[in-house]
Write an enzyme that holds these catalytic residues in place. Structure first.
Site, mmCIF file in Angstrom:
data_model
loop_
_atom_site.group_PDB
_atom_site.id
_atom_site.type_symbol
_atom_site.label_atom_id
_atom_site.label_comp_id
_atom_site.label_asym_id
_atom_site.label_seq_id
_atom_site.Cartn_x
_atom_site.Cartn_y
_atom_site.Cartn_z
ATOM 1 N N TYR A 47 0.802 12.477 2.206
ATOM 2 C CA TYR A 47 1.544 11.308 2.684
ATOM 3 C C TYR A 47 1.978 10.455 1.498
ATOM 4 O O TYR A 47 3.143 10.060 1.392
ATOM 5 C CB TYR A 47 0.686 10.485 3.642
ATOM 6 C CG TYR A 47 1.391 9.229 4.120
ATOM 7 C CD1 TYR A 47 2.333 9.299 5.135
ATOM 8 C CD2 TYR A 47 1.127 7.996 3.549
ATOM 9 C CE1 TYR A 47 2.995 8.158 5.570
ATOM 10 C CE2 TYR A 47 1.780 6.855 3.972
ATOM 11 C CZ TYR A 47 2.714 6.942 4.986
ATOM 12 O OH TYR A 47 3.382 5.803 5.399
ATOM 13 N N SER A 102 6.349 3.310 1.565
ATOM 14 C CA SER A 102 5.041 2.742 1.886
ATOM 15 C C SER A 102 4.430 2.190 0.613
ATOM 16 O O SER A 102 4.728 2.673 -0.494
ATOM 17 C CB SER A 102 4.128 3.840 2.453
ATOM 18 O OG SER A 102 2.787 3.397 2.528
#
Length: 253
Positions: free
Chosen positions: A149, A136
């Site tokens: 995350y 990401s």
């Protein structure tokens, strides 16, 4: 990377980016199998002609069982995409956040490792194949309301780099897909700048088709995240993104 005439497994491909990639590979002429936990989504995908397999990446037994089933049906498997993941808010002032942190690491990082471990012997024995990991932009430019995350995706980036080095000379390639915010799962509601899924997938397939394929698949929208430190924008961007801490329940009002 030739996207046609491949045999591809996408773990975590029942929705969003994974499902769109499954469709793109299939449209290019590849045989595509999808692994996931959602029985309704798997049934729908099976109706569309995809191979489907039940897999829970947090459970080693489930991963091993799925691997055996996939290889029994697709012994020519040459491409494994591992993209199962969760995005959870965490308030680090509240010790109760640890449950979310643990779930995030188990799914995003350890889940990735479980899938890679399961299929590495097969791909190495073939002498040719591809892993595609999914990280990401948040791996490179943290989003403070989702600390674990960000940490998990940064870890998958580092793991992908090490995996590529260790598999050098085996014929097995490792590519890392680095999405920005993409308009799936309601992202467009919280982030109006989220990249439309169709635009994202079109750019990804173009980058994957390049010769040579870049080690990191970076669409234009994610470059500001990937190179923030190099470009000297990191501190300002993290400060801007820290304003989103107001999303946390105990910080509102």
């Amino acid at each position: 990377m030739d996207l046609s005439n491949r045999t591809v497994l996408i773990v975590g491909g029942t929705s969003g980016i994974g499902r769109e990639l499954a469709s793109r590979f299939a449209a290019a002429g590849s045989a595509v199998a999808v692994g996931g936990r959602n029985p309704e989504a798997l049934s729908e995908l099976a109706g569309e002609g995809f191979g489907t397999f039940r897999i829970d990446v947090t459970d080693g037994v489930s991963v091993a069982s799925a691997r055996d089933a996939v290889l029994a049906r697709y012994p020519e498997l040459d491409t494994v995409v591992t993209m199962s993941g969760v995005m959870l808010l965490e308030d680090l002032r509240d010790p109760a956040h640890f449950e979310a942190a643990e779930r995030t690491i188990d799914t995003n990082l350890l889940g990735t490792i479980r899938v890679i471990d399961a299929f590495t012997p097969h791909l190495v024995e073939r002498g040719a194949g591809t892993f595609i990991t999914v990280t990401s932009g948040i791996a490179f430019l943290p989003f403070p309301p989702m600390p674990t995350y960000a940490a998990s995706k940064a870890a998958v980036h580092a793991y992908s780099e090490a995996l590529r080095a260790q598999l050098d000379g085996t014929g097995v390639s490792v590519f890392e897909l680095v999405p920005p915010a993409v308009a799936t799962a309601g992202q467009e509601k919280v982030n109006p700048r989220a990249l439309p899924l169709d635009d994202f997938a079109a750019e990804v397939t173009r980058l994957l088709s390049q010769d040579p394929t870049p080690d990191e698949i970076l669409v234009e929208r994610v470059l500001m995240h990937r190179w923030a430190e190099r470009d000297g924008t990191y501190d300002d961007l993290v400060a801007q993104r820290s304003q989103a801490l107001a999303m946390l329940p105990n910080r509102r009002g």
